[in-house]
Design a protein around this motif. Structure first.
Motif, PDB file in Angstrom:
ATOM      1  N   LYS A 160      35.152  15.044  48.022  1.00  0.00           N
ATOM      2  CA  LYS A 160      33.851  15.097  47.354  1.00  0.00           C
ATOM      3  C   LYS A 160      33.215  16.484  47.513  1.00  0.00           C
ATOM      4  CE  LYS A 160      31.287  11.504  47.717  1.00  0.00           C
ATOM      5  NZ  LYS A 160      30.392  10.438  48.264  1.00  0.00           N
ATOM      6  N   ALA A 161      33.336  17.077  48.687  1.00  0.00           N
ATOM      7  CA  ALA A 161      32.769  18.415  48.920  1.00  0.00           C
ATOM      8  C   ALA A 161      33.466  19.452  48.056  1.00  0.00           C
ATOM      9  CB  ALA A 161      32.888  18.773  50.401  1.00  0.00           C
ATOM     10  N   PHE A 162      34.794  19.344  47.967  1.00  0.00           N
ATOM     11  CA  PHE A 162      35.548  20.298  47.138  1.00  0.00           C
ATOM     12  C   PHE A 162      35.173  20.180  45.667  1.00  0.00           C
ATOM     13  CE2 PHE A 162      39.275  20.861  44.362  1.00  0.00           C
ATOM     14  CZ  PHE A 162      39.355  22.236  44.421  1.00  0.00           C
ATOM     15  N   ARG A 163      35.094  18.959  45.169  1.00  0.00           N
ATOM     16  CA  ARG A 163      34.768  18.769  43.753  1.00  0.00           C
ATOM     17  C   ARG A 163      33.418  19.400  43.407  1.00  0.00           C
ATOM     18  NH1 ARG A 163      36.537  12.454  42.632  1.00  0.00           N
ATOM     19  NH2 ARG A 163      38.796  12.830  42.468  1.00  0.00           N
ATOM     20  N   LYS A 164      32.436  19.207  44.286  1.00  0.00           N
ATOM     21  CA  LYS A 164      31.112  19.762  44.007  1.00  0.00           C
ATOM     22  C   LYS A 164      31.147  21.288  43.993  1.00  0.00           C
ATOM     23  CE  LYS A 164      26.297  19.598  45.504  1.00  0.00           C
ATOM     24  NZ  LYS A 164      26.094  21.029  45.316  1.00  0.00           N
ATOM     25  N   LEU A 165      31.808  21.866  44.997  1.00  0.00           N
ATOM     26  CA  LEU A 165      31.884  23.324  45.070  1.00  0.00           C
ATOM     27  C   LEU A 165      32.696  23.893  43.911  1.00  0.00           C
ATOM     28  CD1 LEU A 165      32.445  23.736  48.909  1.00  0.00           C
ATOM     29  CD2 LEU A 165      30.436  24.496  47.626  1.00  0.00           C
ATOM     30  N   ALA A 166      33.821  23.255  43.606  1.00  0.00           N
ATOM     31  CA  ALA A 166      34.674  23.750  42.530  1.00  0.00           C
ATOM     32  C   ALA A 166      33.956  23.704  41.193  1.00  0.00           C
ATOM     33  CB  ALA A 166      35.970  22.928  42.474  1.00  0.00           C
ATOM     34  N   LYS A 167      33.197  22.656  40.979  1.00  0.00           N
ATOM     35  CA  LYS A 167      32.454  22.534  39.723  1.00  0.00           C
ATOM     36  C   LYS A 167      31.382  23.614  39.601  1.00  0.00           C
ATOM     37  CE  LYS A 167      30.140  19.085  36.866  1.00  0.00           C
ATOM     38  NZ  LYS A 167      29.680  17.673  36.794  1.00  0.00           N
ATOM     39  N   ASP A 168      30.704  23.907  40.720  1.00  0.00           N
ATOM     40  CA  ASP A 168      29.628  24.911  40.689  1.00  0.00           C
ATOM     41  C   ASP A 168      30.179  26.334  40.607  1.00  0.00           C
ATOM     42  OD1 ASP A 168      27.786  22.896  40.870  1.00  0.00           O
ATOM     43  OD2 ASP A 168      27.535  23.057  43.043  1.00  0.00           O
ATOM     44  N   LEU A 169      31.348  26.565  41.201  1.00  0.00           N
ATOM     45  CA  LEU A 169      31.857  27.933  41.328  1.00  0.00           C
ATOM     46  C   LEU A 169      32.938  28.288  40.319  1.00  0.00           C
ATOM     47  CD1 LEU A 169      32.180  27.968  45.227  1.00  0.00           C
ATOM     48  CD2 LEU A 169      30.439  29.171  43.894  1.00  0.00           C
ATOM     49  N   HIS A 170      33.360  27.351  39.507  1.00  0.00           N
ATOM     50  CA  HIS A 170      34.499  27.614  38.615  1.00  0.00           C
ATOM     51  C   HIS A 170      34.225  28.823  37.713  1.00  0.00           C
ATOM     52  CE1 HIS A 170      37.651  27.003  35.642  1.00  0.00           C
ATOM     53  NE2 HIS A 170      38.255  26.304  36.577  1.00  0.00           N
ATOM     54  N   PRO A 171      35.227  29.693  37.526  1.00  0.00           N
ATOM     55  CA  PRO A 171      35.041  30.899  36.697  1.00  0.00           C
ATOM     56  C   PRO A 171      34.569  30.602  35.274  1.00  0.00           C
ATOM     57  CG  PRO A 171      37.055  31.069  37.981  1.00  0.00           C
ATOM     58  CD  PRO A 171      36.541  29.688  38.201  1.00  0.00           C
ATOM     59  N   ASP A 172      34.947  29.448  34.731  1.00  0.00           N
ATOM     60  CA  ASP A 172      34.478  29.114  33.381  1.00  0.00           C
ATOM     61  C   ASP A 172      32.969  28.934  33.338  1.00  0.00           C
ATOM     62  OD1 ASP A 172      37.046  29.228  32.560  1.00  0.00           O
ATOM     63  OD2 ASP A 172      37.358  27.063  32.409  1.00  0.00           O
ATOM     64  N   LYS A 173      32.395  28.528  34.472  1.00  0.00           N
ATOM     65  CA  LYS A 173      30.956  28.321  34.556  1.00  0.00           C
ATOM     66  C   LYS A 173      30.238  29.599  34.992  1.00  0.00           C
ATOM     67  CE  LYS A 173      27.614  25.000  36.402  1.00  0.00           C
ATOM     68  NZ  LYS A 173      27.427  23.828  37.307  1.00  0.00           N
ATOM     69  N   ASN A 174      30.979  30.536  35.563  1.00  0.00           N
ATOM     70  CA  ASN A 174      30.380  31.783  36.060  1.00  0.00           C
ATOM     71  C   ASN A 174      31.160  32.989  35.536  1.00  0.00           C
ATOM     72  OD1 ASN A 174      28.421  30.620  38.340  1.00  0.00           O
ATOM     73  ND2 ASN A 174      30.390  29.556  38.515  1.00  0.00           N
ATOM     74  N   PRO A 175      31.192  33.175  34.234  1.00  0.00           N
ATOM     75  CA  PRO A 175      31.984  34.286  33.684  1.00  0.00           C
ATOM     76  C   PRO A 175      31.471  35.644  34.163  1.00  0.00           C
ATOM     77  CG  PRO A 175      30.539  33.335  32.018  1.00  0.00           C
ATOM     78  CD  PRO A 175      30.470  32.418  33.190  1.00  0.00           C
ATOM     79  N   GLY A 176      32.401  36.478  34.628  1.00  0.00           N
ATOM     80  CA  GLY A 176      32.039  37.821  35.066  1.00  0.00           C
ATOM     81  C   GLY A 176      31.463  37.903  36.465  1.00  0.00           C
ATOM     82  N   ASP A 177      31.292  36.748  37.139  1.00  0.00           N
ATOM     83  CA  ASP A 177      30.715  36.742  38.485  1.00  0.00           C
ATOM     84  C   ASP A 177      31.852  36.819  39.499  1.00  0.00           C
ATOM     85  OD1 ASP A 177      29.462  36.249  40.904  1.00  0.00           O
ATOM     86  OD2 ASP A 177      28.074  34.783  40.073  1.00  0.00           O
ATOM     87  N   LYS A 178      32.124  38.027  40.002  1.00  0.00           N
ATOM     88  CA  LYS A 178      33.244  38.236  40.926  1.00  0.00           C
ATOM     89  C   LYS A 178      33.026  37.481  42.234  1.00  0.00           C
ATOM     90  CE  LYS A 178      37.138  40.425  41.929  1.00  0.00           C
ATOM     91  NZ  LYS A 178      37.345  39.964  43.301  1.00  0.00           N
ATOM     92  N   ALA A 179      31.792  37.435  42.708  1.00  0.00           N
ATOM     93  CA  ALA A 179      31.511  36.751  43.975  1.00  0.00           C
ATOM     94  C   ALA A 179      31.806  35.261  43.853  1.00  0.00           C
ATOM     95  CB  ALA A 179      30.050  36.973  44.386  1.00  0.00           C
ATOM     96  N   ALA A 180      31.397  34.672  42.723  1.00  0.00           N
ATOM     97  CA  ALA A 180      31.667  33.252  42.510  1.00  0.00           C
ATOM     98  C   ALA A 180      33.162  32.995  42.387  1.00  0.00           C
ATOM     99  CB  ALA A 180      30.937  32.760  41.265  1.00  0.00           C
ATOM    100  N   GLU A 181      33.866  33.916  41.735  1.00  0.00           N
ATOM    101  CA  GLU A 181      35.313  33.767  41.587  1.00  0.00           C
ATOM    102  C   GLU A 181      36.008  33.821  42.946  1.00  0.00           C
ATOM    103  OE1 GLU A 181      39.119  36.036  39.480  1.00  0.00           O
ATOM    104  OE2 GLU A 181      37.057  36.628  38.977  1.00  0.00           O
ATOM    105  N   ASP A 182      35.587  34.771  43.801  1.00  0.00           N
ATOM    106  CA  ASP A 182      36.177  34.886  45.129  1.00  0.00           C
ATOM    107  C   ASP A 182      35.883  33.646  45.972  1.00  0.00           C
ATOM    108  OD1 ASP A 182      37.155  37.367  44.450  1.00  0.00           O
ATOM    109  OD2 ASP A 182      35.558  38.488  45.437  1.00  0.00           O
ATOM    110  N   ARG A 183      34.647  33.173  45.862  1.00  0.00           N
ATOM    111  CA  ARG A 183      34.263  31.966  46.619  1.00  0.00           C
ATOM    112  C   ARG A 183      35.054  30.748  46.134  1.00  0.00           C
ATOM    113  NH1 ARG A 183      33.397  29.113  50.295  1.00  0.00           N
ATOM    114  NH2 ARG A 183      31.555  27.834  50.675  1.00  0.00           N
ATOM    115  N   PHE A 184      35.290  30.686  44.825  1.00  0.00           N
ATOM    116  CA  PHE A 184      36.072  29.594  44.262  1.00  0.00           C
ATOM    117  C   PHE A 184      37.492  29.601  44.830  1.00  0.00           C
ATOM    118  CE2 PHE A 184      38.896  27.924  40.893  1.00  0.00           C
ATOM    119  CZ  PHE A 184      38.384  26.646  40.769  1.00  0.00           C
TER     120      PHE A 184
END
Length: 306
Positions: free
Chosen positions: A22-46
């Motif tokens: 459940k924790a992974f799904r929430k984080l993956a959904k919030d941080l996925h590159p498709d949801k954060n285009p161009g955000d390198k920090a979010a991509e690295d965190r993902f």
């Protein structure tokens, strides 16, 4: 090197597998590159949370990590040779280790140590020499239910993964039940390497008219009484539309007519459509009633005497 996977996912060490998922799904959904285009920090965190889930989402890997047998990157932890953590220190000090006097290689001059130790510290060595690239991301698997018509004529259907992503899957013409479609690069992100693939297994849904028997399809076909007696043409439903089927004169209920090449697909070959005739009597037909009554009154032909 990845951080503590428990901290990456924000869960306690005693968390259940469901809590971890459940924790992974929430984080993956919030941080996925498709949801954060161009955000390198979010991509690295993902990538970090994905790597953490790769360890904790697998019971065996999680147990090995908890026992200290693998690190946060999934690599085995080695404690040296001969029981010592420093590589086999002998009575004479460091010089008595496997490299001989003064730290020289001794009997190892002609051995490529990258071939021996490369796999321990990420990537490993290629058979032809040199080091392999960064590890590829894991493949993901999913099942997509499709209709019989989709499998025969082809279609595009959408599927949603556990991390919230949606993908449009092209169903090829002639797809069979259990066939797997590979979507390259649509799996889990790699740790510096290319993404894994998505493997979509196709599952044919039950059909309200047709029943599958391998590559063949079977169905019940209503036929008016007069067409069964005199012969004629009736409309017949197939997976690709309605066709006209010829009914031979004198057909009885239960007679099976075969339409070649109108069935389902299995192992790349298409089967036949088998239609079982079901005679339907007309309602309120007085002439038919009188004819039946007359036949009953006259009685059946008896081949033998009582």
């Amino acid at each position: 090197m990845a951080g503590d996977p428990y901290k990456e996912l924000g869960v306690a060490r005693g968390a259940s597998q469901d809590e971890i998922k459940k924790a992974f799904r929430k984080l993956a959904k919030d941080l996925h590159p498709d949801k954060n285009p161009g955000d390198k920090a979010a991509e690295d965190r993902f990538k970090q949370v994905t790597a953490a889930f790769d360890i904790l989402g697998d019971k065996d890997k999680r147990a090995k990590f908890d026992r200290g047998e693998i690190d946060a990157d999934g690599r085995e932890q080695f404690r040296g040779f001969g029981g010592g953590a420093g590589g086999g220190r002998g009575p004479g000090g460091f010089g008595q280790g496997p490299f001989g006097q003064g730290g020289q290689r001794g009997g190892f001059e002609n051995i490529d140590l990258d071939e021996i130790f490369g796999g321990m510290f990420g990537g490993g060595a290629r058979p032809g020499g040199g080091r392999a690239g960064p590890p590829k991301g894991q493949d993901v698997r999913a099942t997509l239910e499709i209709s019989l018509e989709d499998s025969i004529s082809g279609a595009t259907r959408r599927i949603q993964f556990s991390d919230g992503r949606t993908l449009d899957v092209a169903i090829p013409k002639g797809a069979g039940d259990g066939q797997t479609i590979r979507l390259k690069g649509q799996g889990m992100p790699g740790r510096g390497g290319e993404n894994g693939d998505a493997l979509i297994e196709l599952k044919l849904a039950p059909h309200p008219v047709f029943t599958r028997d391998g590559a063949d399809l079977t169905m019940n076909q209503p036929v008016p009484l007069y067409d069964a007696v005199l012969g004629g043409k009736v409309p017949l439903r197939t997976p690709e539309g309605t066709v006209s089927m010829t009914i031979p004169a004198g057909s009885s209920s239960g007679k099976v007519l075969r339409l070649k090449g109108r069935g389902a697909f299995a192992n790349g070959k298409r089967g036949d459509l088998l239609a079982t005739l079901m005679i339907v009597l007309p309602e309120g037909d007085e002439a038919l009633t009188k004819l039946a009554q007359k036949a009953r009154d006259e009685g059946p032909i008896r081949p033998f005497r009582d």
